[in-house]
Structure formats: C-alpha cells, structure tokens
Design a protein around this motif. Structure first.
Motif, PDB file in Angstrom:
ATOM      1  N   PRO A 156       0.789  -1.238   0.000  1.00  0.00           N
ATOM      2  CA  PRO A 156       0.000   0.000   0.000  1.00  0.00           C
ATOM      3  C   PRO A 156       0.818   1.284   0.000  1.00  0.00           C
ATOM      4  N   VAL A 157       2.011   1.277   0.557  1.00  0.00           N
ATOM      5  CA  VAL A 157       2.807   2.509   0.592  1.00  0.00           C
ATOM      6  C   VAL A 157       3.258   2.922  -0.804  1.00  0.00           C
ATOM      7  N   TYR A 158       3.323   1.965  -1.742  1.00  0.00           N
ATOM      8  CA  TYR A 158       3.718   2.288  -3.117  1.00  0.00           C
ATOM      9  C   TYR A 158       2.515   2.560  -4.022  1.00  0.00           C
ATOM     10  N   ALA A 159       1.326   2.414  -3.487  1.00  0.00           N
ATOM     11  CA  ALA A 159       0.133   2.559  -4.313  1.00  0.00           C
ATOM     12  C   ALA A 159      -0.292   4.007  -4.573  1.00  0.00           C
ATOM     13  N   PRO A 160      -0.070   4.957  -3.660  1.00  0.00           N
ATOM     14  CA  PRO A 160      -0.607   6.306  -3.919  1.00  0.00           C
ATOM     15  C   PRO A 160      -0.243   6.898  -5.279  1.00  0.00           C
ATOM     16  N   PRO A 161       1.033   6.870  -5.704  1.00  0.00           N
ATOM     17  CA  PRO A 161       1.342   7.498  -6.995  1.00  0.00           C
ATOM     18  C   PRO A 161       0.670   6.825  -8.191  1.00  0.00           C
ATOM     19  N   LEU A 162       0.266   5.571  -8.054  1.00  0.00           N
ATOM     20  CA  LEU A 162      -0.425   4.906  -9.161  1.00  0.00           C
ATOM     21  C   LEU A 162      -1.817   5.482  -9.368  1.00  0.00           C
ATOM     22  N   MET A 163      -2.405   6.057  -8.312  1.00  0.00           N
ATOM     23  CA  MET A 163      -3.773   6.556  -8.396  1.00  0.00           C
ATOM     24  C   MET A 163      -3.891   7.807  -9.263  1.00  0.00           C
ATOM     25  N   CYS A 164      -2.833   8.613  -9.308  1.00  0.00           N
ATOM     26  CA  CYS A 164      -2.856   9.786 -10.179  1.00  0.00           C
ATOM     27  C   CYS A 164      -1.748   9.711 -11.218  1.00  0.00           C
ATOM     28  N   ALA A 165      -0.491   9.716 -10.778  1.00  0.00           N
ATOM     29  CA  ALA A 165       0.628   9.769 -11.729  1.00  0.00           C
ATOM     30  C   ALA A 165       0.617   8.575 -12.676  1.00  0.00           C
ATOM     31  N   GLY A 166       0.475   7.376 -12.131  1.00  0.00           N
ATOM     32  CA  GLY A 166       0.458   6.181 -12.971  1.00  0.00           C
ATOM     33  C   GLY A 166      -0.703   6.193 -13.948  1.00  0.00           C
ATOM     34  N   THR A 167      -1.873   6.552 -13.437  1.00  0.00           N
ATOM     35  CA  THR A 167      -3.060   6.606 -14.277  1.00  0.00           C
ATOM     36  C   THR A 167      -2.935   7.682 -15.356  1.00  0.00           C
ATOM     37  N   THR A 168      -2.359   8.822 -14.983  1.00  0.00           N
ATOM     38  CA  THR A 168      -2.223   9.935 -15.928  1.00  0.00           C
ATOM     39  C   THR A 168      -1.355   9.562 -17.126  1.00  0.00           C
ATOM     40  N   VAL A 169      -0.288   8.804 -16.890  1.00  0.00           N
ATOM     41  CA  VAL A 169       0.585   8.440 -18.016  1.00  0.00           C
ATOM     42  C   VAL A 169       0.053   7.239 -18.799  1.00  0.00           C
ATOM     43  N   GLY A 191       8.341  12.698 -11.584  1.00  0.00           N
ATOM     44  CA  GLY A 191       7.231  11.976 -10.979  1.00  0.00           C
ATOM     45  C   GLY A 191       6.343  11.269 -11.976  1.00  0.00           C
ATOM     46  N   LEU A 192       6.041  11.923 -13.094  1.00  0.00           N
ATOM     47  CA  LEU A 192       5.265  11.280 -14.158  1.00  0.00           C
ATOM     48  C   LEU A 192       6.157  10.452 -15.073  1.00  0.00           C
ATOM     49  N   GLY A 193       7.288  11.037 -15.467  1.00  0.00           N
ATOM     50  CA  GLY A 193       8.133  10.412 -16.479  1.00  0.00           C
ATOM     51  C   GLY A 193       8.687   9.062 -16.093  1.00  0.00           C
TER      52      GLY A 193
END
Length: 355
Positions: A156-169, A191-193
């Motif tokens: 779960p600690v690695y999941a937050p960036p997938l909710m926006c950054a991962g999804t956005t790319v 962060g996105l790249g």
C-alpha cells in the motif's frame, strides 16, 4: 441512512496562496447510499497539489485540504455499496464522483473525468454545495465507484502514486493505442516520467527518455528506456530526430519548445501533453502540415482506466520510486517537492490528528 464514523475530519489545509498547510478540520457531507468512508493511511503529493495551494490554476477555495493519491481502509459504506466491504484497502485518485450514466456523453465513452457532473477530490464542489477535501487528512468520503481495491500484490505505501501519476501516463497510452514496436519518447524523468517509461516499456514499446539531467541516465535505462537523450547535447538529440511515433510531455517544458518537439516525430506521430506549460504554446503551423504530426492532451483516467492501471502494474511489476514523510512533516515535504528535489514521488504516512 448509514451514519459515518468520523464526523469531524482533521487534516492539513492551505488557507492562503503559498507553500504552507496547517491543522484544520471540517464537517464532511453526509454519507450517501453509494458512498464509502475511508480512514486514510497514505497520501501522495502531486504537482497538482502545489499548483492548487498556490492558486496557480485558477482560484482556490480556501481553506483547502489537497491530496488526490489516497490509500486507506474502508470503515463505513452506504447501504447500496456491494462491491466493497469494511476493512478493504482502497485507493482514491483525482476524482470523487461522476454521474456514470449511459446518456452522459463523457461517461458513456469512458471519459468520466470530463463528466459535466464531475466532482474532483479537492477544490471542487458537490451539487449540494459541500466542498470536496482531499487526502492530507485522517479520512475522506467519496462515491464508491471512485474507491478502488488495491491488489494484494501492491504494498500500500507504493500505491498512492499509481492513483494519479500512474493513471495519468497510462491513460493516453491506452487511448492512443500504444503497442509493441512503437517508438515512444518521454520528456522529463520525474514523478510522471519515471512511471511513463515503465508503462511504455511494459507495452512493448521502444522508449527514448529525454532529460537535461545527465545524472538520470542510468536510472532511466534501468526503468526500461532503450535510449537516453541528454537534451543539452545536440548530437544526442539529432540522432533521434524524425523517429518517434508518440511523445509524452511529462514536465513543464517551455511553451516555445514545441517546434523542436515536432522535429523529433516520425510522420503522423502524436505529441501528448501531460503537463501544463505556463502561457500559450507557440509553434509554426507549417511544421504540422509538413509532417502530419498531431498534438493533443490527456487528463486523468476514469474508472476503467484506473482499474487497468492497477492490474497492469501488478502484471508487470510497475512501482513508483518514492520518498516517505510522516504527515506531521507535510510542510517540509511540500518544500522539498516544490524545490524539484523529490525522487520521484512523495508519500505522506499516517492519519492526521490535526495537532
């Protein structure tokens, strides 16, 4: 009607433009029959958070609790929620509600972020006038369609960036049909790249990473890039001109750089904006006519895209590179992010008591 368990939510709010949040609490809107109440465990910091608290993307409704990369545990659910249960670990991205009706032009095309009834996770209002607040807090209430079960394979600690950054790319890669054998450029290894490289590589594309920071070369190659281009070296840039099928702009490139970007594209290539440069873009229309290159943008992902983003991350072991801060040091984390020092996403840990 089901009552929520946390009826005054404590968090950290921006009260004026700047890089500062402070303890503040609010009374949440009543829990609707399709809503869930989530006790927050982790919240990522996104560049959008900084733009919002600084009121750079239009007026901010202060006080505002930002944060739209939320991971937590369902503690209450509305009476009509059947796909989630109390105790489930879920994630929330940049959207808290859309109508999701078949007669909605946006929702019926899986473009629910563009729904005219959308409520974003923060700095947005529900139809009843209640303001939405985000993840720099102890809890949040959202429509259950926008709370996504986090697969057990993802810590779960690695999941937050997938909710926006991962999804956005990943969203434009799915929508534009990126496939095996395509040559994909990624501008900006941040962060996105760094996530864009991983998703494109996992789709089977040849990835060309562009950065003005040569110290990111080895990391970019390790994440899946086939070629690293130091944009300060003309010979490296010249070697990849007229070769890209897609170019994803993930950093705030200057508005006058787009003629240069067009020169990197193969015929009928597509440039996709994922970051917003200041001011209006400037370019020669002749470059687009001569090359038949197109330029487009992409917003966040909707319900179907987020589900696919998480599933694909599990299948291909895609994870963000993060720095962790206790939420009590949120202002230190925001300053670190604003200075461009984060490598590459920041995750705040622990629910806020507001003290």
């Amino acid at each position: 009607m089901v009552e929520g368990k946390i009826n005054e939510i404590h968090g950290w709010a921006a009260k004026a433009p700047g890089i500062k949040v402070e303890p503040w609490s609010y009374i949440p809107r009543p829990l609707g029959e399709n809503d869930v109440e989530i006790k927050i465990e982790y919240s990522g910091i996104c560049g959008s958070d900084l733009h919002t608290i600084k009121s750079e993307w239009g007026p901010t409704m202060y006080p505002a609790i930002v944060g739209h990369e939320i991971i937590g545990k369902v503690i209450t659910k509305g009476e009509r929620v059947t796909h989630l249960n109390e105790g489930d670990i879920v994630g929330v991205g940049a959207q808290a509600f859309a109508c999701l009706k078949n007669d909605c032009k946006a929702c019926s095309h899986n473009l629910d972020p563009h729904c005219p009834h959308s409520v974003y996770t923060y700095n947005s209002k529900y139809a009843d006038g209640h303001q939405a607040h985000g993840g720099y807090a102890e809890a949040v209430r959202v429509d259950s369609n926008y709370a996504f079960k986090i697969p057990a394979a993802i810590d779960p600690v690695y999941a937050p960036p997938l909710m926006c950054a991962g999804t956005t790319v990943f969203a434009p890669m799915l929508r534009k049909g990126v496939k095996k054998g395509d040559r994909i450029g990624v501008v900006g290894i941040g962060g996105l790249g760094h996530l864009a490289i991983q998703y494109a590589h996992a789709l089977g594309a040849e990835v060309v990473a562009f950065s003005h920071s040569p110290n990111k070369r080895e990391q970019a190659l390790g994440l899946g890039a086939s070629i690293f281009v130091d944009t300060s070296k003309k010979e490296e840039v010249d070697a990849v001109r007229q070769s890209l099928n897609f170019l994803f702009i993930t950093s705030n490139s200057k508005a006058n750089q787009y003629n240069e970007f067009v020169s990197w594209m193969d015929f009928e290539g597509t440039i996709v904006l994922l970051a917003l440069p200041e001011g209006n873009l400037t370019f020669s229309p002749f470059d687009f006519v001569r090359t038949e290159v197109s330029i487009t943008g992409s917003m966040i992902g909707g319900v179907e895209i987020i589900r696919k983003t998480l599933a694909f991350a599990v299948e291909h072991n895609i994870r963000p590179i993060i720095e962790r801060y206790p939420i009590a040091k949120v202002n230190e984390a925001l300053e670190h992010m604003d200075a461009g020092k984060a490598r590459y996403r920041i995750v705040l840990e622990g629910a806020s008591s507001g003290n």
